[in-house]
Every structure is written in C-alpha cells, then in structure tokens.
Design a protein around this motif. Structure first.
Motif, PDB file in Angstrom:
ATOM      1  N   TYR A 276       0.809  -1.064  -0.022  1.00 51.70           N
ATOM      2  CA  TYR A 276       0.019   0.163  -0.143  1.00 51.70           C
ATOM      3  C   TYR A 276       0.938   1.156   0.130  1.00 51.70           C
ATOM      4  CZ  TYR A 276      -3.673  -3.388   1.230  1.00 51.70           C
ATOM      5  OH  TYR A 276      -4.507  -4.230   1.182  1.00 51.70           O
ATOM      6  N   ASP A 277       0.724   1.946  -1.294  1.00 51.44           N
ATOM      7  CA  ASP A 277       1.676   3.282  -1.234  1.00 51.44           C
ATOM      8  C   ASP A 277       1.520   4.279  -0.390  1.00 51.44           C
ATOM      9  OD1 ASP A 277       3.058   2.224  -3.420  1.00 51.44           O
ATOM     10  OD2 ASP A 277       2.235   3.404  -4.729  1.00 51.44           O
ATOM     11  N   GLU A 278       0.258   4.246   0.351  1.00 51.50           N
ATOM     12  CA  GLU A 278      -0.071   5.499   1.448  1.00 51.50           C
ATOM     13  C   GLU A 278       0.316   5.084   2.721  1.00 51.50           C
ATOM     14  OE1 GLU A 278      -2.259   3.959  -0.619  1.00 51.50           O
ATOM     15  OE2 GLU A 278      -2.768   5.323  -2.222  1.00 51.50           O
ATOM     16  N   LEU A 279       0.664   3.789   2.955  1.00 51.71           N
ATOM     17  CA  LEU A 279       0.803   3.345   4.291  1.00 51.71           C
ATOM     18  C   LEU A 279       2.602   3.416   4.339  1.00 51.71           C
ATOM     19  CD1 LEU A 279      -1.295   0.447   4.991  1.00 51.71           C
ATOM     20  CD2 LEU A 279      -1.931   2.830   5.482  1.00 51.71           C
TER      21      LEU A 279
ATOM     22  N   HIS B 143       9.446   4.330   8.982  1.00 53.55           N
ATOM     23  CA  HIS B 143       8.173   5.037   9.090  1.00 53.55           C
ATOM     24  C   HIS B 143       8.055   6.080   7.926  1.00 53.55           C
ATOM     25  CE1 HIS B 143       8.185   3.409  12.916  1.00 53.55           C
ATOM     26  NE2 HIS B 143       9.113   3.847  13.240  1.00 53.55           N
ATOM     27  N   ASP B 144       8.597   6.047   6.651  1.00 53.33           N
ATOM     28  CA  ASP B 144       8.158   6.709   5.569  1.00 53.33           C
ATOM     29  C   ASP B 144       7.338   6.017   4.626  1.00 53.33           C
ATOM     30  OD1 ASP B 144      10.159   8.218   6.518  1.00 53.33           O
ATOM     31  OD2 ASP B 144      11.631   7.982   4.883  1.00 53.33           O
ATOM     32  N   ARG B 145       6.377   6.779   4.022  1.00 54.36           N
ATOM     33  CA  ARG B 145       5.411   6.058   3.318  1.00 54.36           C
ATOM     34  C   ARG B 145       6.059   5.478   2.088  1.00 54.36           C
ATOM     35  NH1 ARG B 145       0.283  10.169   3.377  1.00 54.36           N
ATOM     36  NH2 ARG B 145       0.110  10.559   5.540  1.00 54.36           N
ATOM     37  N   VAL B 146       5.505   4.429   1.491  1.00 57.68           N
ATOM     38  CA  VAL B 146       6.124   3.533   0.509  1.00 57.68           C
ATOM     39  C   VAL B 146       6.067   4.335  -0.748  1.00 57.68           C
ATOM     40  CG1 VAL B 146       5.633   1.643  -0.898  1.00 57.68           C
ATOM     41  CG2 VAL B 146       5.394   1.573   1.556  1.00 57.68           C
ATOM     42  N   GLN B 147       5.364   5.524  -1.066  1.00 62.94           N
ATOM     43  CA  GLN B 147       5.188   6.055  -2.197  1.00 62.94           C
ATOM     44  C   GLN B 147       6.352   6.737  -2.413  1.00 62.94           C
ATOM     45  OE1 GLN B 147       1.253   7.883  -1.653  1.00 62.94           O
ATOM     46  NE2 GLN B 147       2.107   9.448  -0.051  1.00 62.94           N
TER      47      GLN B 147
END
Ligand SMILES: Nc1ncnc2c1ncn2[C@@H]1O[C@H](COP(=O)(O)OP(=O)(O)O)[C@@H](O)[C@H]1O
Ligand SMILES: [Mg+2]
Lengths: 446, 283
Positions: B84-87, B125-129
């Motif tokens: 999930y890119d947003e997580l 802790h960075d978003r996957v996107q």
C-alpha cells in the motif's frame, strides 16, 4: 476476527490518508445537503422571510390597510385565501389557513377578526381590534419575531403622534403657544386652536401615562388594572392559537436535504471502497492476501466492516449536523435500524461492484452511471413528489428510494419500523445478496 | 517440497501453462527462467494456490496449496508489488503480519527481523510512495518472509531496479538460503539465474524445456566455448576458434606465435536457451 479487523483497520487508515476520499465521504454530502437545503428552503440563517397566511375576516378599510402593510413588509411572505370569502366564507378561509400551517407551508396564519376596523375607530373609547395568530407552539423564535413585526405594523398605522406621545405633546404645546401669541388670528380662531391643542395635549398626556403603565406591566408580570390603564393604548390585541402540525411534513428544508445528502454520501463511500478493492485486486496485494491462510470471505468481510464503519460514522456526523440546523429527528429506533440497514445494503452493492468491475476506471464509470440513474429516479437528487407519476412508480424499485424511505422515515416522517418494513427487507436482501455473490465469486476464481 | 505434475492452465485461447512438471527440493534456490509470457507467473500462482490448474496437481509439503496447512509454509513476493503506497513500510508489514495471525510482541519482533533483512530499518516510518523502485522491491520481499515460511516465491524480484539494488536483492536471497529457506526465483535475466540458482528450469510457451543445475545445463546445451585471440605481427587481427576444450585451443594458438591478447567465452544460459528454442531469449 483478528484478520478481519486488521483488514478493516488498514482500509480506515488508507481512507484517512486519502484526501479526496475523505472529501467525497464526508464533505461532499454535507455540502450537498447544505446547498440544497438553502436553495429549497430559502430559510437559511440570515435570509429570514417568514411565510404567513393572512385571513381578513373584517373586510373593512382599516383591515385592508393593515393587510397591505403586512404585504409590503419585507420580513414577510404573505399568502391570502384563493377565493376571498364573503361573510360565512370567513370560516372556510380560516380552515384554509390552518391547513397551511399544519402542512408547514407557512409558519403561521394571521386572522383579522370581524370588528377590527370598527374597534380601531373606537380605540380612544376602549375599542380593541382582535388579531389571532395561529402557529406551531414549538416554533418560539418565529412566533416572537412575528409578534414583533405585527406590533410594529399596528402602531405604524397610527402615525407618529400616537406612537410617540411625548413628542406629540411637545408639538401640541408649541402649536398652542404659537396660537396664543399670534397677532394675525381673530379671537374666535384663537379660541378654536387653543381648545383643540389643549384637548390634544390632555389626550396625549393620558396616552403617555398609559404607555408607562403598559411598560411597567410588561417589565413586572402583574396586569395593569383597568383603572390604571385608563385609556388602553393597545388598539389591537394579538392572541395566539396553537396549531400543532402533524409529523407528516419535514420541519425544514434541511430535513429533506440531509437524508438525500446522506444517500449520496453512502453511495460515494461504497464506491470508494469498491475502487480500493479493485486496486488491491489489480496490484499484487490481492495475490498476497489470497495466498494467506485465510478464507476468501474474510477479505470481503474486512472490506465490508471498514465500509460499514465509515458509513455509520458519516451518518452520525451528518445527523448531528442536521440536528444543529434545527432538524428534529423524528424517530430514533427507525433511524438507527434504518441507517444500519441502509449502510449494510450499500456494503453489498460495494461488494458486487468490487468483484465484478474489471478496473478502477470501469468501476467508477459504471458505478457512477448506474448510481446516478438510480439516484435520480430514486429521489436522491429531485424529491419524488415533484416527479411525474410514471417516474414515481419506477422510483419504487430503486435501492436509492428504499434508502431514502428509511432515512426520511427516521428523520422527518416519524415512521415506525413497521412502516418501513418493506424497504428494510428489500435493502437487507440486497446487502445479503451482494455480499453472498461477491464471496461466491471469490471462491470461484480460486 | 514442491511437486507440480503435468500442470495445464489456459486463459481463454491462451495456453499459459502446458503440461508442466517440476520437483523442487527443500533448501534449494530454484530458478524459473524464461522470456516474458513464458508462463512463470501462472506457474507460481498455481504453486501458491492463487489459481487452480485446469489439469494436473500441485503439492506443497504434500498438501494442496489452496489449503491452510500449505499456506502457512508459503511466502509470496508477487511480480506486481503487493504494497500500500499510502502506508509506511512498517504499517505495511504490520498489516501483513496480522493477516498471518502474528500479534503483539511476536509481530513486532518479526517485523523488525524482516526490516533488518531487507535493510529498511531507517526508512520504516516513511510512506512507501516515497520509496525508490529497489526499496519497494525489498519491502515486497520483507512482507513475504514475516511468517518465516519454508518456501518463498519471488516473481521477477529485480524488475525495474538499478544494478546496485539488484545486488541487495541477491544478498537477501543468499541470506534466506543460508537460513534453510527454499527459494523459487522467477526471472527472464539469464545472468541472475546463473549467478543465484542451484537448479534452473528453462520455460518457454508454458512448457519446461530443461531442468538441471546451471553447470549441467551449460554442459549439455551450452555448446562449445569460443576462444578469441590476436598475435604479434598479424596487424591486430582477431581470430575466433570454437572448441569444446578452450585450454587446448589456447595452447595451440600460443604455439603459432607470441599472443598479444586472448579471451575465452564459456557457454552461457543464453546460448543454452538458443540451443533449446532456436531463438534468443531477448526476442
Ligand atoms: N489473467 C490472465 N488472463 C488472460 N491471459 C493471461 C492471464 N495471465 C496470464 N495470461 C497469459 O498467459 C501467458 C503467460 O503469462 P505469465 O504466466 O504471466 O508469463 P510470465 O510470468 O512468464 O511473463 C501470457 O501469454 C499471458 O498473456
Ligand atoms: Mg510474470
């Protein structure tokens, strides 16, 4: 259960990260409800024009002038009886006015009782015109405002001198002084003027005193005694009659627009979750989840739980907002059960779209196309009662119409759960079918 | 460990897998090597229980992979990223760990372990996107090993990553192998299979053309080695000699004059593929 909750939690987290999703879930429906509530109601805060029905049973010159002043008043929108009644028709006209109040078409009626004009002519001798105001007793604000407006127009008709006796007296005394000192006037004319202005001064002095008594009476609660009033400077008595509208009409435009906005919001939320599911199907996520030790129905259950929670939250948000805008929520059990079943039905629709639409684009396109049509015939965009008859018939088979029946039943129709049983069952079936078909399809794809 | 027997799968008129059989042993890194459209992803989908085969049987640990018993033993890093890119990276792993019924401190431990394996602890802790292609691929692998599966399927794990990130993924495969994990590695890069895999199945048009160790494949289908050399006084002219014994050929070349340069090209899986199909795998 852990897995279902993990799935739902993930979806809620994703929704919180998705600004446009949040917009369509929460902001858009509220905007919709506010916008249409203002347009149709015209009674948004700030644009307060009170609609009243006026029945003139007196038909005198004075009552005619009074009606004219009310018609000219910018705070009021006046409805008068379609056929001006003669004599006994006054009763019919009053009945007509009561019905308008009952149906909430107007806030109140103003009934000018016979003898109004005659009483005004005799006002210096205790004559008092009678005006009856019939209004919903719960609408205190409107009643108070209306009373103020009526008073204002009663006094406006009497002219400045009467409305402000002290000023009138000063003018009268000055005129009398001028008449006394004038060199041009003949003694006979001077006597006429002195007598006239002297009498006027005495009259106004009484009026002033009467006004003070009335004022004191208004501040304290005791009624002024007849003698203290002496000359009652209240040429028109306004009495109130309670007219309790039945619970069949919406109490304001927001009561209509909020259930509609809710249906749109629920639809938007269901679409959003369907699209997110398709996104998962098309990315590798679905492959990973489908390979996990978890039966396929849990995938649907997790999505359904998240969708359900979001819809219920949006409903609570919108209902509290509508309550803040003065919508009295008619029937709580109906609202809770109806809202829950509506949410469940749309979760079913979401499940079907999410397993059958091949792509996100297809889902949004197809979903919105179908939902728009359903919404229009179902009355989520235009209230069904303004539709032509054939369209109302079609609208009975739309899930949107069922949803509206449940939500309006709870919000303003005051329906009991029994009364909305049919749409409840239809929606419940839709939800079960949708979820069932979606789970069966997932199994089959395996 | 994994047995696929005469598997067949069609999508409409496309025969994606056509009578394919494979036996994969515990603890080995097994390569599925074939050009795009060969049927690698479909084979993996059947072996992981995502798809049911039209014909044939699939077994993992003796179980049908669609049953829960086999599923717990399987980890999958799909070709299309399963993230999930947003997580954030950590939220992704937490979620997939919960799906594998890991909870509480055990989950935290496994997530940390997976993050360490793919060296993403700093960026968890960075978003996957915001991740690079290589980081996404690594996180995709981390999510596959949270439940410590006995076998991990990696479908084109180096698709779209730069050479440096590719090297990091090779290291992850090595670590998993050293832990005794079976790895099924699908790729269309011949050199990756050559470098990583204990055994390789060469797949084309849904069929297995050959299965063997890399050395075995090269020996059987690689053809002859090529010796290229140039000698003094020949104006820099490069001569090419094909031979099964390139050392003997070199000795012979050296006898004919002083060597200026010499290079031996051994057989590659590319030439194996060429021998087996009559065309280059890059076609
Ligand atoms: N879901 C599907 N629907 C239709 N055709 C498919 C589907 N999946 C794969 N194919 C076809 O099956 C063949 C094998 O595909 P795939 O297994 O993805 O190959 P690879 O992973 O080796 O590139 C291809 O021709 C592909 O187009
Ligand atoms: Mg593939």
């Amino acid at each position: 259960m852990h897995q279902i909750w993990a799935l739902a939690r993930k979806d809620l987290l994703l929704l919180c990260r998705d600004k446009s999703g949040l917009f369509f879930t929460f902001v858009f429906p509220i905007g919709f409800a506010l916008f249409f509530g203002m347009i149709f109601g015209g009674s948004g805060p700030g644009s307060a024009r009170i609609a009243i029905a006026v029945v003139d049973a007196d038909k005198s010159e004075q009552s005619g002038r009074f009606v004219q002043r009310l018609t000219d008043a910018e705070q009021l929108t006046i409805h008068t009886p379609p056929v001006p009644g003669e004599g006994g028709a006054g009763v019919e006209a009053l009945e007509w006015a009561r019905k308008l109040v009952l149906s909430r078409a107007v806030v109140a009626y103003v009934y000018i009782q016979p003898g109004f004009g005659k009483a005004q002519e005799e006002m210096f001798f205790g004559g008092q015109g009678q005006v009856q105001v019939g209004a919903d007793p719960s609408k205190k604000a409107e009643r108070g405002m209306l009373e103020g407006i009526l008073q204002q127009h009663v006094y406006a008709g009497l002219g400045d001198a009467m409305a402000k006796p002290e000023q009138g007296r000063r003018k009268a005394q000055k005129a009398m002084e001028m008449a006394r000192q004038s060199k041009d006037l003949s003694p006979a004319d001077r006597l006429v003027f002195e007598t006239f202005f002297g009498a006027l001064d005495v009259f106004l002095a009484r009026a002033e005193r009467a006004g003070q008594v009335e004022k004191k009476a208004a501040e304290g609660d005791e009624k002024p005694s007849a003698s203290a009033r002496g000359f009652a400077f209240a040429p028109v008595a306004i009495t109130f009659a309670d007219v309790q509208p039945s619970r069949t009409g919406p109490c304001n435009a927001f009561a209509v627009s909020f259930p509609q906005g809710l249906v749109w919001g629920v639809m938007g939320t269901a679409m959003g979750f369907a699209v997110s599911f398709i996104g998962e199907r098309r990315s590798g996520v679905f492959a990973r989840l489908a390979c996990a030790p978890m039966p396929p129905w849990r995938l649907i259950a997790g999505k359904a739980l998240a969708c359900m929670l979001t819809i219920v939250f949006a409903m609570c948000l919108m209902l509290s907002m509508s309550a803040a805008l003065g919508v009295r929520l008619g029937n709580w059990p109906t609202l809770v059960v109806g809202g829950g079943v509506v949410a469940f039905a749309f979760v079913g629709i979401m499940a079907i779209i999410s397993v059958f639409a091949p792509t996100e684009r297809a889902a949004t396109g197809l979903g919105w196309a179908v939902m728009m049509v359903l919404a229009f015939i179902g009355g989520a965009a235009v209230p069904t009662f303004v539709m032509p008859g054939w369209m109302q018939t079609i609208s009975n088979i739309s899930p949107m119409a069922w949803a509206l029946a449940c939500l309006e039943g709870g919000v303003w129709r005051g329906s009991t759960i029994g009364e909305i049983a049919k749409p409840l069952v239809a929606l419940g079936t839709l939800g079960v079918l949708g979820l069932g078909v979606a789970v069966a399809w997932l199994r089959h794809v395996r | 460990m994994i047995r696929l027997e005469s598997i067949g799968k069609s999508f409409g008129r496309v025969r994606a897998v056509d009578g394919l059989s494979l036996h994969i042993n515990a603890g080995e890194v097994f390569g599925l090597l074939g050009p795009n459209g060969a049927g690698k992803t479909t084979t993996i989908s059947i072996a992981t229980g995502l798809l049911a085969p039209d014909e044939g049987t699939a077994r993992v640990h003796g179980h049908d992979p669609r049953l829960a018993g086999a599923r717990r033993a399987i980890g999958v890093a799909p070709q299309s990223l399963a993230l999930y890119d947003e997580l954030t990276g950590r939220e992704n792993l937490d979620f997939f760990a919960a799906i594998y019924n890991l909870h509480g401190s055990e989950r935290a431990e496994r997530v940390q372990e997976a993050l360490t394996l793919v060296t993403l602890v700093d960026r968890q802790h960075d978003r996957v996107q915001g991740y690079s292609g290589g980081m996404k691929r690594r996180l995709n692998l981390a999510a596959a090993v949270l439940h410590r599966p006995a076998v991990v399927f990696m479908d084109e794990p180096t698709a779209g990553v730069d050479p440096h990130a590719r090297h990091a993924i090779f290291e992850i495969v090595g670590t998993l192998k050293s832990r005794g994990c079976t790895v099924v590695y699908s790729t269309h890069y011949m050199e990756e299979a050559e470098r990583l895999c204990d055994r390789v199945a060469i797949i084309d048009a849904g069929k297995v053309l050959a299965i063997d160790t890399v050395a075995g494949l090269l020996g059987r289908y690689g053809g002859q080695s090529v010796l290229e050399f140039s000698r003094d006084g020949e104006g820099g002219r490069v001569e090419r000699v094909e031979s099964a014994d390139p050392i003997a050929a070199l000795t012979q070349a050296a006898a004919g004059g002083r060597l200026q340069s010499a290079r031996i090209h051994g057989p590659t899986l590319e030439s194996v593929f060429l021998t087996l199909t009559g065309r280059s795998p890059r076609d």
